[in-house]
Design an enzyme around this catalytic site. Structure first.
Site, PDB file in Angstrom:
ATOM      1  CG  MET A 197      -1.849  -1.243   1.241  1.00  0.00           C
ATOM      2  SD  MET A 197      -2.836  -1.454  -0.271  1.00  0.00           S
ATOM      3  CE  MET A 197      -3.954  -0.067  -0.107  1.00  0.00           C
ATOM      4  CG  HIS A 247      -6.391  -3.115  -9.548  1.00  0.00           C
ATOM      5  ND1 HIS A 247      -6.163  -2.190  -8.544  1.00  0.00           N
ATOM      6  CD2 HIS A 247      -7.581  -2.777 -10.111  1.00  0.00           C
ATOM      7  CE1 HIS A 247      -7.161  -1.328  -8.512  1.00  0.00           C
ATOM      8  NE2 HIS A 247      -8.036  -1.657  -9.455  1.00  0.00           N
ATOM      9  CG  ASP A 305      -4.371   0.453 -10.422  1.00  0.00           C
ATOM     10  OD1 ASP A 305      -3.415  -0.205  -9.990  1.00  0.00           O
ATOM     11  OD2 ASP A 305      -5.209   0.994  -9.679  1.00  0.00           O
ATOM     12  CD  GLU A 342      -7.475 -10.014  -5.385  1.00  0.00           C
ATOM     13  OE1 GLU A 342      -6.398  -9.854  -4.780  1.00  0.00           O
ATOM     14  OE2 GLU A 342      -8.508  -9.382  -5.102  1.00  0.00           O
TER      15      GLU A 342
END
Length: 211
Positions: A86, A105, A141, A170
């Site tokens: 992060m 993402h 992104d 994911e």
């Protein structure tokens, strides 16, 4: 064998999925910007070296990124995997690892870049949501997409329920992408796209949960 460094900030569930996938790579280290990140203990339990580079110890983003790069390079990383890291990375850092850094993402990019993707998907009324593995570029992104997976958005979904369903995917596609890269199947073309050699199952395809 390709040496991989994974960057995390929290629980590291995608990191754990990578470490447990039996990939043809050497996980050189897991690095966090937070000493309390739960994923560090998981990595150590799985026999992977860990390190902390605390962003609070540095006066600027650039100073932090310089130190982080020094630590990453000390492990001889061929590939850097962001797994819930992060931090907004400086352009200099991103360019240093151009073509060697990927991210997972929680949306079907280019839709819903940034944060709160599950709530935004529900609010937008989309019928499909999902996740994307992509190369990291200075634009947030927006890097070349390696693989995506889709899940349906149900009428009674909450951000938590939708997020849990996406997270399962994911954990499925991140190891797949790393495997393709390690096997030399992924090529970055001049038109800014990531292409996977055709002998890879579902190459460049949208993967459904049942696929």
């Amino acid at each position: 064998m390709m040496r991989v460094v994974v960057l995390i900030s929290g629980r590291g569930s995608n990191m754990e999925a990578l470490l447990r996938a039996g990939l043809p790579v050497e996980f050189a280290a897991v690095i966090s910007n937070k000493a309390e990140a739960k994923g560090l203990a998981v990595a150590r339990e799985l026999g992977v070296e860990t390190a902390v580079v605390n962003h609070k110890d540095y006066p600027s983003r650039e100073a932090y990124d310089a130190k982080l790069a020094e630590v990453i390079d000390g492990y001889g990383a061929d590939l850097v995997c962001l797994a819930g890291f992060m931090r907004i990375l400086s352009d200099g850092f991103v360019n240093r690892y151009a073509g060697r850094m990927i991210n997972i993402h929680p949306s079907l990019l280019p839709a819903f870049t940034g944060l709160d993707t599950h709530a935004r998907a529900i609010a937008a009324g989309v019928k499909l949501h999902g996740c994307t593995v992509h190369y990291v570029t200075p634009e947030l992104d927006a890097g070349p997409i390696v693989v995506q997976a889709a899940v349906p958005v149900l009428e009674d979904d909450t951000p938590d329920s939708l997020g849990a369903r996406v997270l399962e995917q994911e954990h499925r596609i991140y190891p797949l992408a790393v495997r393709w890269i390690a096997e030399g199947r992924v090529e970055l073309s001049a038109d800014g796209r990531a292409r996977v050699r055709s002998n890879a199952p579902a190459a460049n395809a949208l993967i459904s949960p049942a696929g």
